[in-house]
Design a protein around this motif. Structure first.
Motif, PDB file in Angstrom:
ATOM      1  N   UNK A  44       0.813  -1.216   0.000  1.00 57.51           N
ATOM      2  CA  UNK A  44       0.000   0.000   0.000  1.00 57.51           C
ATOM      3  C   UNK A  44       0.845   1.264   0.000  1.00 57.51           C
ATOM      4  N   UNK A  45       2.146   1.142   0.336  1.00 56.42           N
ATOM      5  CA  UNK A  45       2.957   2.348   0.444  1.00 56.42           C
ATOM      6  C   UNK A  45       4.137   2.349  -0.525  1.00 56.42           C
ATOM      7  N   UNK A  46       4.248   1.374  -1.402  1.00 56.81           N
ATOM      8  CA  UNK A  46       5.295   1.378  -2.406  1.00 56.81           C
ATOM      9  C   UNK A  46       4.739   0.864  -3.726  1.00 56.81           C
ATOM     10  N   UNK A  47       5.179   1.426  -4.841  1.00 58.34           N
ATOM     11  CA  UNK A  47       4.699   0.968  -6.142  1.00 58.34           C
ATOM     12  C   UNK A  47       5.379  -0.313  -6.600  1.00 58.34           C
ATOM     13  N   UNK A  48       6.351  -0.829  -5.850  1.00 54.52           N
ATOM     14  CA  UNK A  48       7.106  -1.994  -6.268  1.00 54.52           C
ATOM     15  C   UNK A  48       6.501  -3.283  -5.708  1.00 54.52           C
ATOM     16  N   UNK A  49       6.504  -4.323  -6.528  1.00 56.70           N
ATOM     17  CA  UNK A  49       6.062  -5.638  -6.067  1.00 56.70           C
ATOM     18  C   UNK A  49       7.164  -6.239  -5.206  1.00 56.70           C
ATOM     19  N   UNK A  50       6.848  -7.360  -4.547  1.00 58.87           N
ATOM     20  CA  UNK A  50       7.839  -8.029  -3.696  1.00 58.87           C
ATOM     21  C   UNK A  50       9.038  -8.491  -4.511  1.00 58.87           C
ATOM     22  N   UNK A  51       8.792  -9.069  -5.721  1.00 65.63           N
ATOM     23  CA  UNK A  51       9.899  -9.532  -6.552  1.00 65.63           C
ATOM     24  C   UNK A  51      10.745  -8.355  -7.023  1.00 65.63           C
ATOM     25  N   UNK A 104      15.226   6.265 -11.430  1.00 67.88           N
ATOM     26  CA  UNK A 104      15.003   5.744 -12.780  1.00 67.88           C
ATOM     27  C   UNK A 104      15.503   4.307 -12.884  1.00 67.88           C
ATOM     28  N   UNK A 105      16.700   4.054 -12.328  1.00 66.54           N
ATOM     29  CA  UNK A 105      17.272   2.710 -12.383  1.00 66.54           C
ATOM     30  C   UNK A 105      16.458   1.719 -11.555  1.00 66.54           C
ATOM     31  N   UNK A 106      15.934   2.189 -10.412  1.00 66.50           N
ATOM     32  CA  UNK A 106      15.096   1.315  -9.583  1.00 66.50           C
ATOM     33  C   UNK A 106      13.862   0.852 -10.344  1.00 66.50           C
ATOM     34  N   UNK A 107      13.238   1.752 -11.080  1.00 67.23           N
ATOM     35  CA  UNK A 107      12.074   1.384 -11.879  1.00 67.23           C
ATOM     36  C   UNK A 107      12.468   0.401 -12.981  1.00 67.23           C
ATOM     37  N   UNK A 108      13.620   0.648 -13.575  1.00 63.64           N
ATOM     38  CA  UNK A 108      14.081  -0.168 -14.698  1.00 63.64           C
ATOM     39  C   UNK A 108      14.340  -1.610 -14.284  1.00 63.64           C
ATOM     40  N   UNK A 109      14.828  -1.808 -13.076  1.00 59.89           N
ATOM     41  CA  UNK A 109      15.190  -3.132 -12.581  1.00 59.89           C
ATOM     42  C   UNK A 109      13.992  -4.081 -12.583  1.00 59.89           C
ATOM     43  N   UNK A 110      12.793  -3.527 -12.463  1.00 58.72           N
ATOM     44  CA  UNK A 110      11.594  -4.354 -12.460  1.00 58.72           C
ATOM     45  C   UNK A 110      11.408  -5.143 -13.748  1.00 58.72           C
ATOM     46  N   UNK A 111      11.990  -4.677 -14.853  1.00 59.67           N
ATOM     47  CA  UNK A 111      11.862  -5.363 -16.147  1.00 59.67           C
ATOM     48  C   UNK A 111      12.869  -6.500 -16.310  1.00 59.67           C
ATOM     49  N   UNK A 112      13.776  -6.639 -15.357  1.00 65.57           N
ATOM     50  CA  UNK A 112      14.812  -7.661 -15.476  1.00 65.57           C
ATOM     51  C   UNK A 112      14.310  -9.025 -15.013  1.00 65.57           C
TER      52      UNK A 112
END
Length: 244
Positions: free
Chosen positions: A135-142, A160-168
């Motif tokens: 509820x307090x972060x846009x990132x999933x657990x993975x 920017x890099x933190x967001x990008x890492x989600x695609x890895x």
């Protein structure tokens, strides 16, 4: 989502059957620290773990006989019921969260809401405490797991890099990190290049966002915008015309 930390000795214990292991770990997951016991009924245990009530009763008797826990009978409004106590493999601190950790996590949560920055809780995970923070972060657990893996390499990440890492891809990222360690790497640029090499070797697709980042034209878009773009691309593939 609930998490339970189990000791290695229990996981490798050959003195109990697989059914007894499942029942025992379920009881551990239902342990109430304030009441110092677990108290689900035989019917509930049977339903949750998918084992017959007869087998549950037999398994519980054997677990008590082997000294894995104790049973105490209590009187309630609807009659007598069992409480399960003195668990042999109960890890201290699984349920208990110290006031200091809660205070720290709460303060970090407030910072996230105020600054709109992602929250990484690797410290809580290392202490055996799993916290729900969707509820307090846009990132999933993975996604958080991938970020934590990279941060542990001493790399300072931009938003920017933190967001990008989600695609890895997680396993490909792990492979790239192993190579990164061998090369004594320090920069994100080296890691992402190693990731690209590993992805090509493993036939893993590279996202458009990663390609744009490498070309210097990456701009983060919202999840809603991303879903809209994907829907439009899918329509185009099926030959359905659309207007921008």
């Amino acid at each position: 989502m609930q998490f339970l930390k189990l000791p290695y000795e229990l996981i490798t214990d050959t003195n109990i059957t697989s059914n007894e292991f499942r029942i025992y770990t379920y009881l551990l997951s239902r342990y109430n620290e304030e009441k110092d016991c677990a108290y689900p009924s035989i019917e509930v245990i049977s339903e949750r773990v998918g084992i017959s009530e007869r087998t549950v009763s037999t398994s519980i008797k054997n677990l008590v006989k082997l000294g894995y826990m104790r049973i105490e009978k209590k009187s309630g409004v609807n009659g007598n019921f069992n409480t399960y106590k003195k668990f042999k493999y109960l890890i201290n601190g699984i349920v208990k969260v110290t006031k200091k950790v809660v205070k720290t996590a709460t303060e970090k949560a407030k910072e996230v809401i105020r600054d709109k920055k992602p929250l990484i809780v690797s410290d809580c995970k290392e202490r055996g405490i799993q916290m729900e923070i969707e509820e307090i972060t846009p990132f999933t657990q993975e996604h958080q797991q991938k970020i934590s893996l990279i941060l542990k390499q001493g790399i300072k990440l931009t938003e920017k890099q933190m967001w990008l890492i989600g695609d890895m891809d997680l396993e490909t990222l792990r492979e790239a990190i192993r190579l990164f360690k061998k090369k004594n790497g320090r920069k994100f640029a080296l890691l992402i290049n190693l990731y690209l090499d590993a992805a090509e070797k493993n036939l893993i697709d590279i996202s458009k966002d990663i390609e744009r980042y490498l070309c210097g034209s990456y701009i983060r878009i919202s999840q809603e915008e991303k879903e809209t773009q994907e829907a439009l691309i899918e329509l185009e593939l099926y030959g359905v015309p659309y207007s921008a």
